[in-house]
Design a protein around this motif. Sequence first.
Motif, PDB file in Angstrom:
ATOM      1  N   UNK A 100       0.830  -1.212   0.000  1.00 61.96           N
ATOM      2  CA  UNK A 100       0.000   0.000   0.000  1.00 61.96           C
ATOM      3  C   UNK A 100       0.864   1.261   0.000  1.00 61.96           C
ATOM      4  N   UNK A 101       1.946   1.251   0.750  1.00 64.28           N
ATOM      5  CA  UNK A 101       2.823   2.429   0.807  1.00 64.28           C
ATOM      6  C   UNK A 101       3.512   2.700  -0.519  1.00 64.28           C
ATOM      7  N   UNK A 102       3.599   1.682  -1.375  1.00 60.27           N
ATOM      8  CA  UNK A 102       4.274   1.841  -2.662  1.00 60.27           C
ATOM      9  C   UNK A 102       3.328   2.277  -3.776  1.00 60.27           C
ATOM     10  N   UNK A 103       2.131   1.708  -3.836  1.00 63.31           N
ATOM     11  CA  UNK A 103       1.228   2.006  -4.958  1.00 63.31           C
ATOM     12  C   UNK A 103      -0.184   2.378  -4.502  1.00 63.31           C
ATOM     13  N   UNK A 104      -0.403   2.520  -3.202  1.00 66.38           N
ATOM     14  CA  UNK A 104      -1.713   2.928  -2.721  1.00 66.38           C
ATOM     15  C   UNK A 104      -2.780   1.859  -2.888  1.00 66.38           C
ATOM     16  N   UNK A 105      -3.974   2.277  -3.316  1.00 65.83           N
ATOM     17  CA  UNK A 105      -5.124   1.373  -3.399  1.00 65.83           C
ATOM     18  C   UNK A 105      -4.940   0.246  -4.404  1.00 65.83           C
ATOM     19  N   UNK A 106      -4.022   0.417  -5.349  1.00 69.33           N
ATOM     20  CA  UNK A 106      -3.777  -0.640  -6.329  1.00 69.33           C
ATOM     21  C   UNK A 106      -3.304  -1.920  -5.642  1.00 69.33           C
ATOM     22  N   UNK A 107      -2.594  -1.783  -4.536  1.00 72.53           N
ATOM     23  CA  UNK A 107      -2.059  -2.955  -3.831  1.00 72.53           C
ATOM     24  C   UNK A 107      -3.165  -3.882  -3.327  1.00 72.53           C
ATOM     25  N   UNK A 108      -4.141  -3.399  -2.536  1.00 74.88           N
ATOM     26  CA  UNK A 108      -5.201  -4.306  -2.102  1.00 74.88           C
ATOM     27  C   UNK A 108      -6.077  -4.802  -3.249  1.00 74.88           C
ATOM     28  N   UNK A 109      -6.232  -3.991  -4.305  1.00 72.78           N
ATOM     29  CA  UNK A 109      -7.028  -4.440  -5.460  1.00 72.78           C
ATOM     30  C   UNK A 109      -6.371  -5.643  -6.122  1.00 72.78           C
ATOM     31  N   UNK A 110      -5.065  -5.566  -6.346  1.00 74.58           N
ATOM     32  CA  UNK A 110      -4.338  -6.688  -6.951  1.00 74.58           C
ATOM     33  C   UNK A 110      -4.371  -7.909  -6.044  1.00 74.58           C
ATOM     34  N   UNK A 111      -4.279  -7.669  -4.736  1.00 79.19           N
ATOM     35  CA  UNK A 111      -4.330  -8.777  -3.784  1.00 79.19           C
ATOM     36  C   UNK A 111      -5.674  -9.505  -3.875  1.00 79.19           C
ATOM     37  N   UNK A 112      -6.756  -8.739  -3.977  1.00 78.71           N
ATOM     38  CA  UNK A 112      -8.094  -9.329  -4.083  1.00 78.71           C
ATOM     39  C   UNK A 112      -8.231 -10.131  -5.373  1.00 78.71           C
ATOM     40  N   UNK A 113      -7.738  -9.595  -6.483  1.00 79.25           N
ATOM     41  CA  UNK A 113      -7.821 -10.302  -7.771  1.00 79.25           C
ATOM     42  C   UNK A 113      -7.107 -11.649  -7.704  1.00 79.25           C
ATOM     43  N   UNK A 114      -5.907 -11.658  -7.149  1.00 78.32           N
ATOM     44  CA  UNK A 114      -5.146 -12.901  -7.056  1.00 78.32           C
ATOM     45  C   UNK A 114      -5.782 -13.864  -6.058  1.00 78.32           C
ATOM     46  N   UNK A 115      -6.377 -13.328  -5.012  1.00 76.26           N
ATOM     47  CA  UNK A 115      -7.096 -14.194  -4.068  1.00 76.26           C
ATOM     48  C   UNK A 115      -8.306 -14.839  -4.737  1.00 76.26           C
ATOM     49  N   UNK A 116      -8.981 -14.111  -5.613  1.00 76.44           N
ATOM     50  CA  UNK A 116     -10.099 -14.671  -6.368  1.00 76.44           C
ATOM     51  C   UNK A 116      -9.635 -15.831  -7.246  1.00 76.44           C
ATOM     52  N   UNK A 117      -8.500 -15.665  -7.887  1.00 74.05           N
ATOM     53  CA  UNK A 117      -7.963 -16.743  -8.734  1.00 74.05           C
ATOM     54  C   UNK A 117      -7.613 -17.951  -7.884  1.00 74.05           C
ATOM     55  N   UNK A 118      -7.057 -17.712  -6.708  1.00 74.70           N
ATOM     56  CA  UNK A 118      -6.786 -18.806  -5.776  1.00 74.70           C
ATOM     57  C   UNK A 118      -8.053 -19.578  -5.451  1.00 74.70           C
ATOM     58  N   UNK A 119      -9.104 -18.845  -5.093  1.00 72.62           N
ATOM     59  CA  UNK A 119     -10.352 -19.491  -4.709  1.00 72.62           C
ATOM     60  C   UNK A 119     -10.983 -20.268  -5.844  1.00 72.62           C
ATOM     61  N   UNK A 120     -10.974 -19.700  -7.049  1.00 79.43           N
ATOM     62  CA  UNK A 120     -11.534 -20.386  -8.216  1.00 79.43           C
ATOM     63  C   UNK A 120     -10.767 -21.675  -8.491  1.00 79.43           C
ATOM     64  N   UNK A 121      -9.455 -21.626  -8.388  1.00 76.59           N
ATOM     65  CA  UNK A 121      -8.627 -22.808  -8.645  1.00 76.59           C
ATOM     66  C   UNK A 121      -8.878 -23.895  -7.605  1.00 76.59           C
ATOM     67  N   UNK A 122      -8.942 -23.493  -6.332  1.00 76.64           N
ATOM     68  CA  UNK A 122      -9.183 -24.483  -5.287  1.00 76.64           C
ATOM     69  C   UNK A 122     -10.579 -25.075  -5.401  1.00 76.64           C
ATOM     70  N   UNK A 123     -11.525 -24.281  -5.900  1.00 77.23           N
ATOM     71  CA  UNK A 123     -12.875 -24.782  -6.099  1.00 77.23           C
ATOM     72  C   UNK A 123     -12.929 -25.978  -7.022  1.00 77.23           C
TER      73      UNK A 123
END
Length: 435
Positions: A100-123
């Motif tokens: 967050x300190x490096x890119x602001x709100x983009x950081x949690x947004x990218x984290x959420x996107x990758x977490x979604x891919x994790x969940x879809x794959x585990x599904x």
Amino acid sequence: MNKNRVLLASLSGSVIEWYDFYLYGTATGLVFSTLFFSGQDPSIALLLAFATFGIGYAARPIGSIIFGHFGDRIGRKATLMWTLIGMGGSSFLIGLLPTYNQVGLLAPILLVVLRLIQGISLGGEWGGAVLLATESAPKGRRGLYGSVPQLGVPLGLVAGSFSLTLIAYLTTDAQFLAWGWRIPFLFSAVLIVLALWIRGGIEETSAFQKQKESGEIAKVPIVETFRNHRKSLFHVIGLKIGDGFFNVFLMSFVLVYTTTYLGYSNEIALTALTIGCATMIITIPVVGYISDFIGRKVIYISGLVLMFLLAIPYFFMIEQGATWLYYMQAAMLGIIWAAIFATQGTLFSELFPAKVRYTGLSFGYQMAAAIVGFGPMLWTTMVDSFGPSHWVFGGFMMGGLTLSLVLSLFVPNTKNVSQYEESIEKFKKDNSLQI
């Protein structure tokens, strides 16, 4: 087909998938709330971090539909290769994310996107790994074979939590937050290559091959599942919700609950969790083997009853000190929940015919997972309102377990099914009076 290679393929992918999934869960309270939501009040940051954890659970039903469709139409093996790539690739990229300190709100947004891919794959991974084992099992050994991919949960969690613990011991707090936490995520790339090599050397399961040769392939598996197997689908969802809430607490939120609200150190909390998982590694195959003789349903109900009775004592005991935390994690996670989990994959898969088995098994399980995955958000609110109350938290768990206990009475005893492809409806009629 070499049975040992099949079991190794089922287990290896499962270990890696759960390593990645629970590595994220372990890092949520320790890292992500600080580095990716640092612009918020600490309590809000923790709540937001656990919201991203829950998003991974919410995405799992989507993955179950997508990969269940292909698993029932083109085969278990090919589908499982893609689930590995999705999970491993997203975990690797999490290790490269800016903060967050490096890119602001983009950081949690990218984290959420990758977490979604994790969940879809585990599904798509869990159901396929179970079927890879159970559809290759010799007669009379389906319970044992079905328990093997379940070992991926404790092994994956131990590997994930141990890797973070090891890095924490080898670095200072500043180094750990600066770069140390990234190493376990980046290591996923090595594990994925190994698992892909193992899975690449196996054949398709005989159950799917027979289904394909007969031409009885479901056009849209999820539609056929709802049309013809709704009862089994809702049985799976209800049976999983009860132990699912407790499972998410025991294997994830317990770290925050004990360190933030009960004053335990990170080392003690992680050690207690590791003890519980180490106990599971012994319990799961033993229970799986026993289930081939006394039945999955008897073990399942017994585990639910014990968990119900010990719900309030569990929370009361862990308030008393470190020794009780070790004991209760080993008992509740390593023995009682492990006994339930050892039978789940086999029991649930036996409720569906081969043509929709991947979809039915995966979607039912992952729908329940999507519901219980937001448990940490509820518990964060509960503990802020009521404190770490054993009555409040124990009562919450008992509510979910009651639902599963009631539904378990209506699920058939599948021990005596002689053919995995046999109609479950015929079996229900012939065995309606059995426990």
